[in-house]
Write a protein that holds these residues in place. Structure first.
Motif, PDB file in Angstrom:
ATOM      1  N   ARG A   2     -18.520   3.793   0.307  1.00  0.00           N
ATOM      2  CA  ARG A   2     -17.799   3.777   1.577  1.00  0.00           C
ATOM      3  C   ARG A   2     -18.779   3.745   2.761  1.00  0.00           C
ATOM      4  O   ARG A   2     -19.749   4.492   2.768  1.00  0.00           O
ATOM      5  CB  ARG A   2     -16.987   5.052   1.645  1.00  0.00           C
ATOM      6  CG  ARG A   2     -15.944   5.068   2.686  1.00  0.00           C
ATOM      7  CD  ARG A   2     -15.397   6.463   2.901  1.00  0.00           C
ATOM      8  NE  ARG A   2     -14.899   7.098   1.688  1.00  0.00           N
ATOM      9  CZ  ARG A   2     -14.455   8.368   1.673  1.00  0.00           C
ATOM     10  NH1 ARG A   2     -14.455   9.092   2.766  1.00  0.00           N
ATOM     11  NH2 ARG A   2     -14.017   8.901   0.558  1.00  0.00           N
ATOM     12  N   LYS A   3     -18.500   2.865   3.730  1.00  0.00           N
ATOM     13  CA  LYS A   3     -19.402   2.761   4.884  1.00  0.00           C
ATOM     14  C   LYS A   3     -18.877   3.562   6.063  1.00  0.00           C
ATOM     15  O   LYS A   3     -17.672   3.623   6.288  1.00  0.00           O
ATOM     16  CB  LYS A   3     -19.487   1.302   5.341  1.00  0.00           C
ATOM     17  CG  LYS A   3     -20.411   0.462   4.526  1.00  0.00           C
ATOM     18  CD  LYS A   3     -20.512  -0.909   5.176  1.00  0.00           C
ATOM     19  CE  LYS A   3     -21.432  -1.797   4.389  1.00  0.00           C
ATOM     20  NZ  LYS A   3     -21.290  -3.198   4.788  1.00  0.00           N
ATOM     21  N   LYS A   4     -19.776   4.127   6.840  1.00  0.00           N
ATOM     22  CA  LYS A   4     -19.427   4.729   8.129  1.00  0.00           C
ATOM     23  C   LYS A   4     -19.562   3.616   9.177  1.00  0.00           C
ATOM     24  O   LYS A   4     -20.548   2.866   9.168  1.00  0.00           O
ATOM     25  CB  LYS A   4     -20.403   5.853   8.483  1.00  0.00           C
ATOM     26  CG  LYS A   4     -20.540   6.899   7.387  1.00  0.00           C
ATOM     27  CD  LYS A   4     -19.386   7.845   7.406  1.00  0.00           C
ATOM     28  CE  LYS A   4     -19.581   8.967   6.397  1.00  0.00           C
ATOM     29  NZ  LYS A   4     -18.311   9.647   6.080  1.00  0.00           N
ATOM     30  N   CYS A  37     -24.543   4.801  10.970  1.00  0.00           N
ATOM     31  CA  CYS A  37     -23.308   4.055  10.714  1.00  0.00           C
ATOM     32  C   CYS A  37     -23.549   2.593  11.072  1.00  0.00           C
ATOM     33  O   CYS A  37     -24.488   2.270  11.794  1.00  0.00           O
ATOM     34  CB  CYS A  37     -22.168   4.610  11.566  1.00  0.00           C
ATOM     35  SG  CYS A  37     -22.474   4.520  13.341  1.00  0.00           S
ATOM     36  N   ILE A 164     -11.394  -3.156   6.205  1.00  0.00           N
ATOM     37  CA  ILE A 164     -11.617  -1.872   6.879  1.00  0.00           C
ATOM     38  C   ILE A 164     -10.277  -1.484   7.509  1.00  0.00           C
ATOM     39  O   ILE A 164      -9.621  -2.330   8.122  1.00  0.00           O
ATOM     40  CB  ILE A 164     -12.679  -2.015   7.993  1.00  0.00           C
ATOM     41  CG1 ILE A 164     -14.030  -2.430   7.397  1.00  0.00           C
ATOM     42  CG2 ILE A 164     -12.809  -0.726   8.800  1.00  0.00           C
ATOM     43  CD1 ILE A 164     -15.027  -2.928   8.452  1.00  0.00           C
ATOM     44  N   CYS A 207     -12.961   2.683   0.437  1.00  0.00           N
ATOM     45  CA  CYS A 207     -12.373   2.088   1.643  1.00  0.00           C
ATOM     46  C   CYS A 207     -12.759   2.886   2.899  1.00  0.00           C
ATOM     47  O   CYS A 207     -12.568   4.097   2.962  1.00  0.00           O
ATOM     48  CB  CYS A 207     -10.841   2.075   1.487  1.00  0.00           C
ATOM     49  SG  CYS A 207      -9.998   1.314   2.886  1.00  0.00           S
ATOM     50  N   SER A 208     -13.282   2.190   3.890  1.00  0.00           N
ATOM     51  CA  SER A 208     -13.603   2.847   5.165  1.00  0.00           C
ATOM     52  C   SER A 208     -12.336   2.934   6.005  1.00  0.00           C
ATOM     53  O   SER A 208     -11.684   1.917   6.262  1.00  0.00           O
ATOM     54  CB  SER A 208     -14.658   2.053   5.941  1.00  0.00           C
ATOM     55  OG  SER A 208     -15.850   2.003   5.209  1.00  0.00           O
ATOM     56  N   LEU A 210     -11.169   4.133   9.665  1.00  0.00           N
ATOM     57  CA  LEU A 210     -11.623   4.555  10.989  1.00  0.00           C
ATOM     58  C   LEU A 210     -10.479   5.215  11.746  1.00  0.00           C
ATOM     59  O   LEU A 210      -9.308   4.904  11.504  1.00  0.00           O
ATOM     60  CB  LEU A 210     -12.129   3.340  11.784  1.00  0.00           C
ATOM     61  CG  LEU A 210     -13.036   2.345  11.053  1.00  0.00           C
ATOM     62  CD1 LEU A 210     -13.531   1.274  12.035  1.00  0.00           C
ATOM     63  CD2 LEU A 210     -14.212   3.054  10.398  1.00  0.00           C
ATOM     64  N   ASP A 230     -14.016   7.955   8.524  1.00  0.00           N
ATOM     65  CA  ASP A 230     -15.274   7.234   8.273  1.00  0.00           C
ATOM     66  C   ASP A 230     -15.831   6.558   9.522  1.00  0.00           C
ATOM     67  O   ASP A 230     -16.663   5.662   9.421  1.00  0.00           O
ATOM     68  CB  ASP A 230     -15.048   6.183   7.175  1.00  0.00           C
ATOM     69  CG  ASP A 230     -14.475   6.813   5.923  1.00  0.00           C
ATOM     70  OD1 ASP A 230     -15.024   7.843   5.487  1.00  0.00           O
ATOM     71  OD2 ASP A 230     -13.466   6.305   5.387  1.00  0.00           O
TER      72      ASP A 230
END
Ligand code: PEP
Length: 251
Positions: A2-4, A37, A164, A207-208, A210, A230
């Motif tokens: 998972r990405k920030k 991030c 995203i 899954c990111s 936001l 995230d």
């Protein structure tokens, strides 16, 4: 993994010269920090190619704020996913509440737009969120679940993994009224559980998701500290490099 991510949504703000200046300022600020991030700016169509030419795409991602539900043809005033991709942009915001509310975008249309974005190697930042009445009458979880199911759940697991999500309670957008960190966490954890039921734990975990809605340097760290938050989709506070970077540096 998972990405920030912190992504700016400039909306219908800045002239071309102002926008290029702002993008250069963010790009310059990113030379002096190593953010924890990914950083993205989503800008008006008219600015995309000029901004793509002046930013370091390895440090700053570029996206559009919408794309058409057709590839090309007699759709006066529309801008297609291949056109967006041809500028060098690699992201596109889809389903923003302002598009749903003012331009009548439905899940059916958004499903088509998501497909076209993916076909053109654009990463959709797909927005979901309830209005105040739905928050107050307690239907907010069901509303968001339906938005996700209707527009995204026909995707393969592989394609879903490219999306995203941005949870943006409509009552918090541009109002100065932020969701509390606990309200955000409740919804983000719920969204992840909905994804897990459909695609399994791994896809859900990767899954990111936001948060968006009056996020600013003063409240970003608290929101981002929550395990299922995230990063952020940032409207007003992305219009100045200093406040945007204040949010980027909240990680
Ligand atoms: C947005 O429109 O995506 C948004 C989050 O706006 P703001 O930060 O201004 O509330």
């Amino acid at each position: 993994m998972r990405k920030k991510i912190v992504a700016g949504n400039w909306k219908m703000n800045t002239t071309l010269a102002e926008g290029v200046g702002l993008a250069k300022d963010v790009n310059e600020a990113l030379k002096h920090v190593t953010p924890k991030c990914d950083v993205v700016i989503a800008v008006p169509f008219t600015h995309l190619a000029s901004i793509a030419a002046v930013i370091d795409s390895s440090k700053l991602g570029l996206g559009a704020e919408n794309c058409a539900d057709h590839v090309k043809g007699a759709y006066t005033g529309e801008v297609s996913a291949p056109m967006v991709a041809s500028t060098g942009a690699t992201y596109v915001i889809l389903g923003h509440s302002e598009r749903r509310q003012y331009y009548g975008e439905t899940s059916e249309t958004l499903k088509v737009k998501v497909g076209l974005a993916l076909e053109n190697a654009l990463t959709p930042i797909f927005c979901i969120g309830e209005v105040l009445e739905e928050r107050e009458n307690g239907t907010y979880l069901d509303v968001v679940k339906k938005q996700i199911e209707e527009a995204l759940f026909d995707l393969s697991a592989e394609d879903f993994g490219k999306i995203i999500l941005a949870y943006e309670p409509v009552w918090a957008i541009g109002t100065g009224k932020t969701a509390t960190d606990d309200q955000a966490e409740e919804m983000h954890a719920f969204i992840r559980s909905v994804i897990a039921k459909k695609y399994g734990d791994q896809v859900a975990d990767d899954c990111s998701i936001l948060y968006g809605g009056s996020c600013k340097p003063s409240n970003a760290a608290q929101l981002f500290a929550k395990p299922n938050v995230d990063g952020g989709l940032i409207g007003g506070a992305s219009l100045e490099a200093e406040s945007f970077m204040g949010i980027v540096n909240a990680f």
